[in-house]
Enzyme design. Structure first.
Site, short mmCIF file in Angstrom:
data_model
loop_
_atom_site.label_atom_id
_atom_site.label_comp_id
_atom_site.label_asym_id
_atom_site.label_seq_id
_atom_site.Cartn_x
_atom_site.Cartn_y
_atom_site.Cartn_z
N ASP A 57 0.83 -1.19 0.00
CA ASP A 57 0.00 0.00 0.00
C ASP A 57 0.87 1.26 0.00
OD1 ASP A 57 -2.70 1.31 0.53
OD2 ASP A 57 -1.60 1.96 2.31
N GLU A 83 1.77 -0.42 -4.98
CA GLU A 83 0.87 0.68 -5.31
C GLU A 83 1.79 1.90 -5.42
OE1 GLU A 83 -3.33 2.59 -3.77
OE2 GLU A 83 -1.77 2.23 -2.29
#
Length: 777
Positions: free
Chosen positions: A409, A457
Site C-alpha cells: 500500500d 501501489e
C-alpha cells in the site's frame, strides 16, 4: 486512497519542550539487530521465555505479564536489561516461576512499559501516576509514557484490539494533561507467547508472475454471505479455504487479500447495523506479524495462525498463490488529534511509546508526524531498525505463514531517502526500503521459480510521490495509467483526448513505462477497478459516487470524485457491454490482469466508491446467481480467462517486437487501421481516431493459434474492419465479440468451437464501444 478515522483524529498542535537526555540514542545504522531474537520466544525445552524489544532511547523498560488478555491486572512485572551496543532490552523468565509464583498456568500474555528522557523512571512511580513526568514530548521527539502498556512490535498474535465493546474508552491510550496519567493495562492489546506449530502450508506454486490472473478480495467479505457454510465459518480463513475450488474453476491463479495483519476492527462488532467508526478494509495496522483474530473461526491462542496456514494450504493445493496487501507506510496508532480541551494528543499503543523517532518520520523539529499517507504520518521507512521490522515481518509471512507475494500500500513511502523533515523518492538508493526488500527477500525470477512476487501501489500523497513506472528492478506495479487511460477512453470519449498510440502502449504491456529499466510486461499489473473505488459494474452504471446512502449501502465519507465513470445513458444492456469490453481489455492485454472479487458476476456496491467502513451484507460477495446477466457474465469471465491461459502469445516474457523474427511473413506484433492497412504514427497520434486493431504472431510464442487478432471500436458508431492476412493456409475464426448482439451464455466460444469468419480482406462489422477477438487456424 482509503480513509479511516482510527482511534482518534484531529488537528495538530506543535509543542516544543527541551529536556536532558539520560541516554544518547544509538545511531540506527549501527544497531546490529538479530531479528530472529526480537519478540517473545520459548526456548527449545518450552521451559523458558525470553522477551526482547528494541528501543534506543528508553532509559528503562519493563515487561508486564498477564494470565488473561484483557480485563485483569498484571500477574508479574520484570525489569529488562539493555544491551548498549544494540539498543535491545531483554529478560528471560521461567515457565515454572510463572506457574508456581504468579499462578499463570496457561497462555502467557504480555506488554511493555517504557520510560525515557521525557519521562524518566522514579522509584515512587505506580501505574496511574505522573511521578517522574517532564513532558509528553521532548525536543528529540520522545513520547515515553509508562502508564501506557505497549504492544510488542514482534508479537506473533495479539489478545484484542485497543478498542472493543468491553473497552470502549479510547482516551486511556492518549497522551496530554487529561489522560497521560490513565493506565491502559487492562484494555491494551497484549502479545501472546506462541510455541512453534507444525501446520503445513502445502506446495507453493512457482509460476512466473506474467502468467497470473489476480483476484483481489476481502477475506471476510468473501464468505460472509455464503449461507451454504456453517455460520461459524462465514467470514473466516476457514471459510475462505472452501472457495479455493471455485476460484480455481474460474481460472484465478492468485488471490490477493486486503490487509489481514492485525488491525483495529473489534469495534465493527459493537453495532453490527451501523457503519459508524468501522474499519472494514483494514488499512491501519496494529501489528505486522499477527494474522487478524477477527477472521478466524478459532480465536483461541494460536488458532488464527493455524487456521491461516490451513487456508493457505487449501489454496496451494488448488494451484493458487496467496498474496496479502501490506501497509508499511503508516500504522494504526493514527494521527494527532484534539481532546475535549482542544489539546493535541497522541495514541500510545506500540511503536510511538517505544521509540517514536525510530519508527516514525517526523517534521524537522521532531514534534509532529510527516504525512504522505493521509493517515496521520509516515512510518519511518528510511530508518534501518524500522526497515528491519518490515523485512522480518515479510520473511515471517513468507517462510512461516506461506505467503507467495505482497501488494504494498502507498509503496512510494518505501522509497523515501529522508528520515525526518522531508520526503524524497529515489529508486536508485540502495539504502531505501524498496531496495532492501529486493536484496533480502529475492523476487521470483521472470521465468518463474522460487521467490516472492512484489507488487507496489506506486504512489502516495504530495510532491515526488506519484511514481508509476519508476520503481526499481524486481518490483511490479499497479498500473494506474492503464486504469485511467482506458477508463477515460471508454467513458469520457467526448471529453478527454486518449489517442490510439496511448491505447497501443497499454494493450502491449506499457513498454513506455517498464521497457526502459529492464523490466517486462509482467511487471505491469493491469486493472480497471480495485477495492478502492467502483466495482466493474458500477464503473459503467453510475456517473458519480453514491456514498451518502443509509446502512447497509453507506454512509461512507471520502471517495475520489474523479472516477472517469459513465452510466452509458442508463441503458442496462450498454452497461453490461461496457463491463465485458473492460474485462476484455484486461484479459487480452500484455501484463498481469487483476480484478476484484465479484466482478465476475457484475457485483455492485450501489454506487458507493469508498466502502472502507461497510462491514455489511451489501458489501460482501453474494453466492446466489439471481439473474441471467450474472450467470452469463460469470461464464464470459471464466471462458475469457481460459482463453488467456491457453494462449502464451498474450503473456509475453518480453515486450513485443514489430519485426518478423521467424520469416513466416507475419510480424510479432502489428497495429492496423480499420481498413486493414498497418497503422503509422500519423494515424496513431491523431486524436480523432478511436479505433485500433492488432495482430500477434502466435508462432513466435508456441501458441496454439497461428495468429491472434483483436480490434477495439472506441467510437459510438459501428465500424467495418478489413481483416489482415492470417498466415499461409490459415483463416480467421471468431472467439468473442463484446457487442450487445453477442450477449448470452456463449459470448465466448469454447476452444475448438470458434466460428469461421474468413481470410484476408474479409470485412467484420464491429459495434461501437466493443472488442472482437479472432484467432487464425
Amino acid at each position: 486512497m482509503r480513509l479511516w478515522k482510527g482511534l482518534a483524529r484531529g488537528p495538530s498542535l506543535v509543542v516544543t519542550l527541551v529536556v536532558l537526555l539520560s541516554f544518547a540514542p544509538i545511531p540506527e545504522a549501527q544497531a546490529a539487530i538479530n531479528s530472529q531474537n526480537l519478540g517473545a520466544k520459548y526456548d527449545a525445552t518450552l521451559e523458558n521465555i525470553t522477551f526482547r524489544v528494541y528501543s534506543s532511547r528508553a532509559t528503562r523498560v519493563e515487561v508486564w505479564i498477564y494470565g488473561q488478555g484483557s480485563g485483569v491486572e498484571e500477574s508479574a512485572r520484570q525489569v529488562m536489561t539493555r544491551d548498549d551496543a544494540t539498543g535491545v532490552w531483554s529478560q528471560t523468565v521461567s515457565v515454572s516461576d510463572l506457574r508456581n509464583t504468579y499462578g499463570i498456568t496457561g497462555t502467557v500474555y504480555y506488554g511493555y512499559r517504557a520510560w525515557g528522557p521525557n519521562w524518566p523512571y522514579e522509584d515512587g512511580w505506580t501505574k496511574g501516576s505522573e511521578t517522574g513526568f517532564i513532558a509528553d514530548v521532548d525536543a528529540a521527539g520522545n513520547r515515553f509514557n509508562p502508564n501506557k502498556l505497549l504492544l510488542d512490535p514482534y508479537a506473533l498474535e495479539i489478545s484484542q484490539d485497543p478498542l472493543s465493546g468491553a473497552c470502549a474508552d479510547g482516551m486511556i491510550h492518549a497522551s496530554g494533561a487529561l489522560d497521560r496519567h490513565r493506565d491502559s493495562g487492562a484494555c491494551a492489546s497484549k502479545g501472546i507467547v506462541l510455541a512453534p506449530d507444525t501446520e503445513p502450508v502445502g506446495i507453493r506454486p512457482s509460476r512466473a508472475l506474467k502468467d497470473e490472473v489476480i483476484y483481489e478480495v476481502h477475506v471476510r467479505g468473501l464468505t460472509m454471505n455464503d449461507t451454504s457454510l456453517p455460520e461459524t465459518l462465514r467470514g473466516t480463513y476457514a471459510g475462505a479455504a472452501t472457495k479455493a475450488g471455485y476460484l480455481a474453476e474460474l481460472g484465478i491463479t492468485a488471490v490477493e487479500f486486503l490487509p489481514v495483519q492485525e488491525l483495529q476492527n473489534d469495534t465493527n462488532d459493537v453495532d453490527p447495523n451501523s457503519a459508524d467508526g468501522d474499519n472494514y478494509w483494514g488499512y491501519a495496522t496494529l501489528n505486522y506479524f499477527a494474522p487478524d483474530r477477527r477472521y478466524a473461526s478459532d480465536k483461541s491462542p494460536g488458532g488464527p495462525t493455524r487456521e491461516w496456514k490451513a487456508m493457505v494450504k487449501a489454496f496451494h493445493d488448488a494451484g493458487i498463490k496467496v498474496y496479502v496487501d501490506v501497509v508499511y507506510n503508516h500504522t494504526g496508532e493514527g494521527a494527532p488529534w484534539a481532546n475535549s480541551d482542544g489539546q493535541t494528543v497522541y495514541n500510545l499503543l506500540s511503536w510511538r511509546g517505544l521509540d517514536n523517532p525510530t519508527y516514525y518520520s517526523l517534521t524537522s523539529d521532531l514534534q509532529s508526524p510527516w504525512d504522505n499517507t493521509g493517515m496521520g504520518g509516515n512510518y519511518n521507512t528510511r530508518n534501518v531498525v524500522a526497515q528491519n521490522l518490515i523485512i522480518d515481518s515479510l520473511a515471517y509471512w513468507r517462510d512461516t505463514l506461506g505467503v507467495d507475494g505482497f501488494r504494498f500500500d502507498l509503496a512510494s513511502v518505501l522509497g523515501n531517502t529522508c528520515e525526518h523533515g522531508c520526503f524524497n523518492f529515489d529508486r536508485t538508493d540502495s539504502g531505501n526500503a524498496l531496495n532492501r526488500i529486493v536484496a533480502e527477500l529475492p523476487p521470483r525470477p521472470a521465468e518463474g521459480g522460487a521467490g516472492i512476487d512484489l507488487i507496489a501501489e506506486p504512489w502516495a500523497f504530495g510532491d515526488n510521490a506519484y511514481q508509476v513506472g519508476d520503481f526499481p528492478a524486481g518490483w511490479a506495479e499497479w498500473n494506474g495509467i492503464f486504469r485511467d487511460r482506458l477508463r477515460r477512453k471508454q467513458n469520457n470519449l467526448e471529453i478527454d483526448v486518449i489517442t490510439t498510440a496511448e491505447l497501443s502502449h497499454r494493450f502491449a504491456g506499457s513498454p513506455d513505462l517498464y521497457g526502459d529499466d529492464g523490466r517486462s510486461p509482467g511487471h505491469s499489473i493491469n486493472y480497471l477497478v480495485a477495492h478502492d473505488g467502483f466495482t466493474l459494474n458500477d464503473l459503467y452504471a453510475y456517473n458519480a459516487k453514491q456514498n451518502d446512502q443509509p446502512w447497509p449501502y453507506g454512509p461512507s465519507d471520502g471517495g475520489d470524485d474523479h472516477n472517469n465513470s459513465w452510466d452509458q445513458g442508463g441503458d442496462r444492456a450498454e452497461q453490461r457491454k461496457a463491463a465485458r469490453t473492460g474485462l476484455a481489455f484486461l484479459m487480452l492485454s500484455a501484463g498481469v490482469p487483476m480484478f476484484t472479487g465479484g466482478d465476475e458476476v457484475l457485483r455492485t456496491q450501489y454506487g458507493n466508491n469508498n466502502t472502507h467502513n461497510l462491514d455489511s451484507s451489501a458489501n460482501w460477495l453474494s453466492w446466489t446467481r439471481d439473474t441471467n446477466e450474472e450467470t452469463d457474465h460469470e461464464t464470459f469471465t471464466r471462458r475469457l480467462i481460459a482463453f488467456r491461459k491457453a494462449h502464451p502469445a498474450l503473456r509475453p516474457a518480453h515486450f513485443y517486437s514489430e519485426a518478423d523474427h521467424n520469416g513466416n511473413g507475419v510480424e510479432q506484433l502489428s497495429w492496423f487501421k480499420p481498413d486493414g492497412v498497418q497503422a503509422d504514427s500519423t494515424y496513431l497520434d491523431n486524436p480523432d481516431n478511436h479505433v485500433i486493431a492488432w495482430r500477434i504472431d502466435g508462432t513466435e510464442f508456441s501458441d496454439p493459434a497461428s495468429a491472434i487478432y483483436i480490434a477495439y471500436n472506441g467510437g459510438s458508431s459501428d465500424v467495418n474492419f478489413t481483416l489482415p492476412w492470417p498466415g499461409f493456409g490459415k483463416s480467421w475464426y471468431h472467439v468473442t465479440d463484446t457487442a450487445t448482439w453477442s450477449e448470452g451464455p456463449n459470448t465466448v466460444a469454447n476452444s475448438d468451437a470458434e466460428g469461421f469468419i474468413g481470410g484476408e480482406n474479409t470485412v467484420y462489422g464491429l459495434e461501437g464501444r466493443s472488442v472482437v477477438l479472432l484467432i487464425a487456424k
